[in-house]
Design a protein around this motif. Structure first.
Motif, PDB file in Angstrom:
ATOM      1  N   THR A 225       1.194   1.417   0.852  1.00 30.68           N
ATOM      2  CA  THR A 225       0.207   1.797   1.477  1.00 30.68           C
ATOM      3  C   THR A 225      -0.148   3.207   1.755  1.00 30.68           C
ATOM      4  OG1 THR A 225       1.174   1.282   3.931  1.00 30.68           O
ATOM      5  CG2 THR A 225       0.207  -0.495   2.735  1.00 30.68           C
ATOM      6  N   SER A 226       0.795   3.994   1.396  1.00 29.72           N
ATOM      7  CA  SER A 226       0.771   5.480   1.689  1.00 29.72           C
ATOM      8  C   SER A 226      -0.124   6.209   0.669  1.00 29.72           C
ATOM      9  CB  SER A 226       2.119   6.162   1.913  1.00 29.72           C
ATOM     10  OG  SER A 226       3.184   5.323   3.057  1.00 29.72           O
ATOM     11  N   ARG A 227      -1.171   5.929   0.796  1.00 28.47           N
ATOM     12  CA  ARG A 227      -2.059   6.771  -0.357  1.00 28.47           C
ATOM     13  C   ARG A 227      -2.687   8.123   0.247  1.00 28.47           C
ATOM     14  NH1 ARG A 227      -2.677   1.229  -1.198  1.00 28.47           N
ATOM     15  NH2 ARG A 227      -2.621   0.443  -3.035  1.00 28.47           N
ATOM     16  N   TYR A 228      -2.883   8.823  -0.836  1.00 29.10           N
ATOM     17  CA  TYR A 228      -3.472  10.386  -0.444  1.00 29.10           C
ATOM     18  C   TYR A 228      -4.373  10.650  -1.461  1.00 29.10           C
ATOM     19  CZ  TYR A 228      -0.143  11.678  -4.159  1.00 29.10           C
ATOM     20  OH  TYR A 228       0.458  12.081  -5.519  1.00 29.10           O
ATOM     21  N   ARG A 229      -5.210  11.748  -1.118  1.00 31.16           N
ATOM     22  CA  ARG A 229      -6.134  12.500  -1.873  1.00 31.16           C
ATOM     23  C   ARG A 229      -5.702  13.828  -2.009  1.00 31.16           C
ATOM     24  NH1 ARG A 229     -11.233  11.185  -3.629  1.00 31.16           N
ATOM     25  NH2 ARG A 229     -12.156  12.505  -2.323  1.00 31.16           N
ATOM     26  N   MET A 230      -5.526  14.521  -3.032  1.00 27.88           N
ATOM     27  CA  MET A 230      -4.823  16.070  -3.327  1.00 27.88           C
ATOM     28  C   MET A 230      -6.012  16.542  -4.001  1.00 27.88           C
ATOM     29  SD  MET A 230      -1.342  17.562  -4.302  1.00 27.88           S
ATOM     30  CE  MET A 230      -1.596  17.305  -6.034  1.00 27.88           C
ATOM     31  N   HIS A 231      -6.503  17.477  -3.264  1.00 32.11           N
ATOM     32  CA  HIS A 231      -7.544  18.372  -3.837  1.00 32.11           C
ATOM     33  C   HIS A 231      -6.985  19.554  -4.448  1.00 32.11           C
ATOM     34  CE1 HIS A 231     -10.831  15.990  -2.159  1.00 32.11           C
ATOM     35  NE2 HIS A 231     -10.110  16.067  -1.078  1.00 32.11           N
TER      36      HIS A 231
END
Length: 771
Positions: A225-231
């Motif tokens: 469940t450890s999702r991320y969005r990396m810009h």
């Protein structure tokens, strides 16, 4: 890295988005995958939760997003196609799922300005090759290291910014590292002032070559469940603006601070509405993903002017004002001096961490060349400081502002607002559980009602407060009682016509009061807690300004309060009856719960009206300080239909709380088993009741009994005869209480007052056992 994340992380992950069973709602949403998308695109999103099989729409709080439910609906999963407008504001967007039966809690969908790509495993040893100007949607599992490779030329800028904990899926604490072609670490970030527990980093490439980005969970305790969005891009990343604010409608000259290339000079057109401005920084290098924060206020602006680091050199200012300052060096203290008049209430408020400055401000106020009059470090659990004091003597007062850990630097900026306190008003959606979003949805069944509570905060007045509700769905009305002086809570009942079409709106809530001939208006806010862990600590929440109201499918039961005909008196009891009506064929249990109670009034928390029964009873009790007055009350009713919980509510009724009828004092008594004793009772605090009253003794021990006595109208004394049998056990009985009952209209007032101290002694015996 936030040290709190090291404790109990596994427990926090396992309980993600848990909803108390007592507050089960339909529907419930746990997450949306993917967690966001690019402006100008359409994204297919999977929404997970429960009771989603009759989903009808998604309700968004901000413009720029529209959604269509697609494919087959399942109880635990639906799919939606979200269209993101090209001009959609980047950042966090709150939404709810609307079904035929209700609204879900708030969840979020994030919008960015760059193309979204997926992280591709395995990338622990061999980095995934990417380009700049993308957003990576990924996942950090336990002991995972996500590595990415970017080819740069000398002088190219590489900026990386992560949305991790802010996605509110779990307690993800991402840490970021950028290394050069030679393996040397060029930047490392964990927690940051701008992004809290999410990192950002920027470098300028010193040479041509391949640069590596490494993202890990700081405790290596990731999960599925450890999702991320990396810009990833070439954007500049200032972290704070100076000054931190200005006046409504003005064009503000600012310096953007925090970017590795140095300060950036710019101008910002401030909105005409006071409050917090979320300003998205952008230039020819692109747009930074997370906006900066500025304070918009109507106070005259003053700049901090050095030297003012000592009391004797305090900078003079005029109140009211907003001081834009900076603690430029470690151990720096900024002093300001202002004049105030006796009787004024002065309020000082620092905006620092709320604006994402690294400062942890501490305020102290003293009379010039005299003692302290006010001090504050953290205000109500927030890092920023607020101090108030009432001026006792005309003269000069000095305020000192410092960092709690004596830190300082270019980015340690603040805005200190000083004003003479004036009447203010605000309202927020009540919280019905210690944490989370329990019961913070409004689902009005067609032909029925739903209800909630609004909490009111007055400052420097105690006027009657009126609540106004606008922008309701077609066929829906709101019933709101006024909040009298002293009342801090008010129920709101929403009622829908039987033919009201299904749908939802975001209702606008405002409060107003008339103080000194002037109307003041208070705004409504809702703090939607999105991530709560570790002893109910809130790690992420979003602030909303409207209340979602949906019209849902009809329910087959209703409830109505039987208006009490007599008041509940202090130290008294009252049976509050609620009638339940079931439509033919509906046999489920109906659970009743009071939405709210006046201060000092207690009751059983809920009542279950089982099939075949038509009435539930709440046993109300008032203590000696119960708030006297006529108070609006509402009962909510819930039942389980097709394994989901549906709600309705009663119309608003009135509960009258009155002073005690009288004070009943009962003389001590001594009794021998098998005998009787006359107990003297006296009514005080009244010249005599207007109607006859009955006095009873409650709690007599086994073997003792007493008949009620009637006190005629106008009389203040009575005698109760206590009888006993020889089975009465000797001892001292101190829990015998008086009950005072008096007719009131068509009802009865029931008051508990007075206590009998009864001593039971064994009969004396002579020689040979004879008495």
């Amino acid at each position: 890295m936030a040290r709190a994340l090291l404790i109990g992380l596994a427990v926090g992950i396992a309980t993600a988005f848990a909803t108390p069973a007592a507050f089960a709602s339909s529907p419930t949403v746990t997450r949306a995958i993917p967690r966001g998308g690019e402006r100008g695109t359409t994204v297919a999103v999977t929404i997970e939760g429960r009771w989603l099989h009759d989903a009808e729409a998604l309700v968004f709080y901000r413009p720029g997003l529209t959604a269509t439910i697609i494919g087959k609906r399942a109880e635990r999963r639906i799919r939606a196609r979200i269209a993101i407008a090209a001009n959609c504001p980047p950042g966090e967007h709150a939404f709810r799922v609307r079904t035929a039966r209700g609204l879900s809690e708030v969840r979020t969908f994030w919008v960015g300005c760059r193309a979204v790509i997926d992280e591709v495993e395995p990338n622990d040893d061999t980095p995934q090759r990417i380009r700049r100007e993308v957003t990576v949607h990924g996942m950090l599992r336990a002991n995972d290291r996500d590595r990415f490779a970017v080819v740069l030329r000398r002088g190219d800028r590489l900026s990386v910014e992560v949305e991790g904990l802010r996605l509110a899926d779990t307690l993800l604490d991402p840490a970021l590292e950028i290394t050069g072609p030679d393996g040397r670490v060029l930047a490392h970030a964990d927690d940051t002032a701008l992004l809290m527990q999410d990192p950002h980093a920027t470098i300028v490439a010193p040479r041509d070559g391949t640069y590596r980005i490494e993202l890990v969970e700081a405790t290596m305790a990731g999960s599925t469940t450890s999702r991320y969005r990396m810009h990833v891009g070439a954007f500049r990343r200032p972290t704070i603006a100076f000054p931190l604010g200005g006046r409504p409608g003005e064009t503000l000259d600012v310096t953007f601070l925090g970017d590795p290339a140095g300060p950036i000079v710019g101008r910002i057109d401030l909105p005409r509405t006071p409050g917090t401005l979320h300003y998205g920084y952008r230039d020819e290098c692109g747009r930074a993903p997370t906006p900066l924060r500025l304070r918009v206020s109507d106070l005259p602006a003053v700049r901090d002017a050095e030297p003012n680091s000592q009391l004797g050199k305090a900078q003079p200012v005029s109140v009211p004002c907003a001081i834009d300052g900076r603690l430029a060096t470690p151990r720096d203290v900024d002093w300001f001096r202002f004049s105030a008049k006796k009787g004024q209430t002065i309020e000082l408020r620092v905006f620092g961490r709320a604006m994402r400055s690294p400062i942890d401000p501490v305020l102290s106020v003293r009379r010039h060349k005299a003692g302290n009059v006010a001090y504050n470090d953290d205000d109500a659990g927030r890092t920023d400081s607020v101090a108030r004091f009432r001026v006792g003597t005309d003269g000069d007062y000095c305020v000192a502002l410092r960092d709690q850990r004596s830190r300082g630097g270019e980015r340690f900026v603040y805005r200190l607002e000083i004003r003479v306190a004036a009447p203010r008003l605000s309202a927020r959606w009540a919280r019905f559980a210690r944490s989370g979003q329990a019961l913070q949805t409004i689902a009005v069944p067609a032909g029925s009602r739903d209800a909630t509570r609004i909490d009111i905060t007055r400052r420097d007045h105690n006027a009657v407060v009126r609540t106004i509700v606008r922008n309701l769905p077609a066929g829906v009305r709101a019933h709101v009682a006024e909040a009298p002086a002293g009342a801090t809570r008010v129920p709101v009942v929403f009622e829908a016509d039987a033919d009201a079409p299904r749908g939802a709106t975001l209702a606008e809530i405002a409060t107003e009061a008339t103080v000194g001939g002037r109307t003041i208006v208070g705004a409504f806010t809702h703090q939607a807690q999105l991530l709560v862990r570790l002893n109910n600590r809130t790690f992420w929440q979003c602030t909303l300004d409207r209340m979602p109201v949906a019209v849902t499918a009809p329910v087959r039961f209703s409830a109505k309060i039987v208006e009490p005909t007599a008041p509940l008196v202090r130290n008294g009891r009252l049976q509050l009856r609620v009638r339940v009506h079931r439509e033919e064929g509906f046999t489920g249990n109906v659970v009743l719960s009071l939405l709210d109670r006046p201060s000092g009034v207690g009751s059983n928390s809920s009542v279950t009206v089982r099939n075949g029964k038509t009435e539930g009873v709440f046993s109300l009790s008032a203590n000696s300080r119960a708030a006297v007055g006529a108070w609006p009350i509402v009962v909510r009713a819930r039942a389980t239909v097709d394994r989901a919980t549906v709600w309705t509510a009663t119309p608003i009724a009135t509960l009258r709380v009155a002073p005690a009828l009288a004070s009943l004092s009962i003389a001590r008594a001594r009794l021998t088993p098998g005998e009787t004793v006359d107990v003297s009772c006296r009514l005080t605090g009244t010249k005599g009741l207007a109607k006859p009253a009955t006095i009873k003794l409650l709690g007599l021990p086994p073997g003792a009994a007493a008949d009620p006595v009637v006190v005629p109208a106008g009389k203040t004394r009575a005698v109760i005869r206590v009888r006993s049998t020889k089975a009465l056990e000797p001892g001292r009985y101190r829990t015998i209480y008086g009950q005072l009952i008096c007719e009131h209209g068509s009802g009865q007032v029931d008051q508990r007052s007075g206590r009998l101290d009864l001593r039971v002694v064994a009969p004396r015996t002579g020689k040979g056992g004879a008495r």
